[in-house]
Design a protein around this motif. Sequence first.
Motif, PDB file in Angstrom:
ATOM      1  N   GLY A 157      46.390  38.651  55.195  1.00 46.54           N
ATOM      2  CA  GLY A 157      45.202  39.473  55.395  1.00 46.54           C
ATOM      3  C   GLY A 157      43.995  38.890  54.707  1.00 46.54           C
ATOM      4  O   GLY A 157      42.888  38.907  55.243  1.00 46.54           O
ATOM      5  N   LEU A 158      44.204  38.377  53.511  1.00 47.53           N
ATOM      6  CA  LEU A 158      43.090  37.760  52.788  1.00 47.53           C
ATOM      7  C   LEU A 158      42.619  36.498  53.496  1.00 47.53           C
ATOM      8  O   LEU A 158      41.430  36.199  53.523  1.00 47.53           O
ATOM      9  N   ALA A 159      43.543  35.758  54.048  1.00 47.64           N
ATOM     10  CA  ALA A 159      43.176  34.535  54.758  1.00 47.64           C
ATOM     11  C   ALA A 159      42.312  34.846  55.975  1.00 47.64           C
ATOM     12  O   ALA A 159      41.368  34.135  56.286  1.00 47.64           O
ATOM     13  N   LEU A 160      42.632  35.934  56.654  1.00 43.09           N
ATOM     14  CA  LEU A 160      41.854  36.307  57.826  1.00 43.09           C
ATOM     15  C   LEU A 160      40.560  37.010  57.448  1.00 43.09           C
ATOM     16  O   LEU A 160      39.589  37.002  58.189  1.00 43.09           O
ATOM     17  N   GLY A 161      40.540  37.646  56.269  1.00 42.45           N
ATOM     18  CA  GLY A 161      39.378  38.429  55.868  1.00 42.45           C
ATOM     19  C   GLY A 161      38.380  37.680  55.016  1.00 42.45           C
ATOM     20  O   GLY A 161      37.327  38.186  54.704  1.00 42.45           O
ATOM     21  N   GLY A 162      38.675  36.497  54.599  1.00 45.61           N
ATOM     22  CA  GLY A 162      37.751  35.737  53.753  1.00 45.61           C
ATOM     23  C   GLY A 162      38.522  34.842  52.822  1.00 45.61           C
ATOM     24  O   GLY A 162      39.741  34.839  52.812  1.00 45.61           O
ATOM     25  N   CYS A 163      37.812  34.082  52.021  1.00 45.71           N
ATOM     26  CA  CYS A 163      38.483  33.130  51.156  1.00 45.71           C
ATOM     27  C   CYS A 163      39.070  33.837  49.941  1.00 45.71           C
ATOM     28  O   CYS A 163      38.536  34.812  49.453  1.00 45.71           O
ATOM     29  N   LEU A 164      40.193  33.348  49.486  1.00 42.21           N
ATOM     30  CA  LEU A 164      40.863  33.879  48.308  1.00 42.21           C
ATOM     31  C   LEU A 164      40.498  32.999  47.124  1.00 42.21           C
ATOM     32  O   LEU A 164      40.642  31.779  47.184  1.00 42.21           O
ATOM     33  N   THR A 165      40.011  33.610  46.070  1.00 40.77           N
ATOM     34  CA  THR A 165      39.604  32.889  44.873  1.00 40.77           C
ATOM     35  C   THR A 165      40.356  33.437  43.670  1.00 40.77           C
ATOM     36  O   THR A 165      40.345  34.644  43.441  1.00 40.77           O
ATOM     37  N   TRP A 181      41.625  37.825  40.677  1.00 42.08           N
ATOM     38  CA  TRP A 181      41.426  37.195  41.985  1.00 42.08           C
ATOM     39  C   TRP A 181      40.471  38.045  42.808  1.00 42.08           C
ATOM     40  O   TRP A 181      40.325  39.237  42.568  1.00 42.08           O
ATOM     41  N   VAL A 182      39.833  37.405  43.791  1.00 37.83           N
ATOM     42  CA  VAL A 182      38.902  38.107  44.671  1.00 37.83           C
ATOM     43  C   VAL A 182      39.015  37.550  46.083  1.00 37.83           C
ATOM     44  O   VAL A 182      39.528  36.451  46.290  1.00 37.83           O
ATOM     45  N   LEU A 187      29.077  40.526  44.106  1.00 41.56           N
ATOM     46  CA  LEU A 187      28.367  39.295  44.422  1.00 41.56           C
ATOM     47  C   LEU A 187      29.170  38.516  45.450  1.00 41.56           C
ATOM     48  O   LEU A 187      30.404  38.590  45.456  1.00 41.56           O
ATOM     49  N   PRO A 188      28.513  37.740  46.317  1.00 47.17           N
ATOM     50  CA  PRO A 188      29.261  36.933  47.283  1.00 47.17           C
ATOM     51  C   PRO A 188      30.054  35.847  46.554  1.00 47.17           C
ATOM     52  O   PRO A 188      29.538  35.196  45.651  1.00 47.17           O
ATOM     53  N   ALA A 189      31.309  35.675  46.935  1.00 47.00           N
ATOM     54  CA  ALA A 189      32.172  34.687  46.279  1.00 47.00           C
ATOM     55  C   ALA A 189      31.756  33.272  46.662  1.00 47.00           C
ATOM     56  O   ALA A 189      31.469  32.987  47.817  1.00 47.00           O
ATOM     57  N   LYS A 230      25.563  32.582  39.993  1.00 47.04           N
ATOM     58  CA  LYS A 230      26.472  31.794  40.830  1.00 47.04           C
ATOM     59  C   LYS A 230      27.881  32.249  40.541  1.00 47.04           C
ATOM     60  O   LYS A 230      28.261  32.443  39.393  1.00 47.04           O
ATOM     61  N   THR A 231      28.650  32.426  41.592  1.00 47.57           N
ATOM     62  CA  THR A 231      30.062  32.747  41.428  1.00 47.57           C
ATOM     63  C   THR A 231      30.899  31.525  41.759  1.00 47.57           C
ATOM     64  O   THR A 231      30.505  30.681  42.556  1.00 47.57           O
ATOM     65  N   GLY A 232      32.026  31.434  41.125  1.00 52.77           N
ATOM     66  CA  GLY A 232      32.925  30.314  41.353  1.00 52.77           C
ATOM     67  C   GLY A 232      34.358  30.734  41.110  1.00 52.77           C
ATOM     68  O   GLY A 232      34.676  31.917  41.069  1.00 52.77           O
ATOM     69  N   GLY A 233      35.205  29.763  40.890  1.00 53.41           N
ATOM     70  CA  GLY A 233      36.616  30.023  40.641  1.00 53.41           C
ATOM     71  C   GLY A 233      37.457  29.005  41.390  1.00 53.41           C
ATOM     72  O   GLY A 233      36.950  28.021  41.920  1.00 53.41           O
ATOM     73  N   ASP A 234      38.746  29.263  41.442  1.00 53.55           N
ATOM     74  CA  ASP A 234      39.681  28.366  42.114  1.00 53.55           C
ATOM     75  C   ASP A 234      39.915  28.877  43.527  1.00 53.55           C
ATOM     76  O   ASP A 234      40.756  29.744  43.755  1.00 53.55           O
ATOM     77  N   GLU A 235      39.165  28.331  44.490  1.00 50.97           N
ATOM     78  CA  GLU A 235      39.288  28.772  45.882  1.00 50.97           C
ATOM     79  C   GLU A 235      40.562  28.207  46.489  1.00 50.97           C
ATOM     80  O   GLU A 235      40.796  27.006  46.446  1.00 50.97           O
ATOM     81  N   LEU A 236      41.380  29.078  47.075  1.00 51.19           N
ATOM     82  CA  LEU A 236      42.624  28.651  47.701  1.00 51.19           C
ATOM     83  C   LEU A 236      42.428  28.347  49.167  1.00 51.19           C
ATOM     84  O   LEU A 236      42.962  27.388  49.696  1.00 51.19           O
ATOM     85  N   PHE A 237      41.702  29.200  49.862  1.00 52.87           N
ATOM     86  CA  PHE A 237      41.400  28.973  51.279  1.00 52.87           C
ATOM     87  C   PHE A 237      40.273  29.883  51.684  1.00 52.87           C
ATOM     88  O   PHE A 237      39.866  30.744  50.999  1.00 52.87           O
TER      89      PHE A 237
END
Length: 132
Positions: free
Chosen positions: A17-25, A49-50, A100-102, A125-132
Amino acid sequence: MVRSRRRFLATLPLVGGLALGGCLTLNPTVSANTDSSAVFEKISTTEPWVSGRVKTSVTLASNATSEQSVTDLTVTTESGKSFDSATVDSGQTSGLTLYLPAGENATITATDSINGTTIETHTVKTGGDELF
């Protein structure tokens, strides 16, 4: 072995669901230098996570509502699209939540809605470890 397989199968729909709904961070971050700000004291996140947006906690200066008349906070994306907003109660300096937008820059604008004055804009600025 059975327990880890069940855990995997239970989390599979969430990840899908997260993959279809946006990037997972994972381990999202918010970079906001508030040292020279007259309105913002601290902008931070504590989420593990977000997906698509980062929930942040905003702390305002002690005189933000009384002397500077801040009544609203608005988040705008890099492209100029409105993303989130919050109303600030009189005397409120903490307990404010903004999304905030990821993974991108955004601007938080503090305004006085009574007379439409922009009091301060602050880039974050937002950041993190983006998975997809």
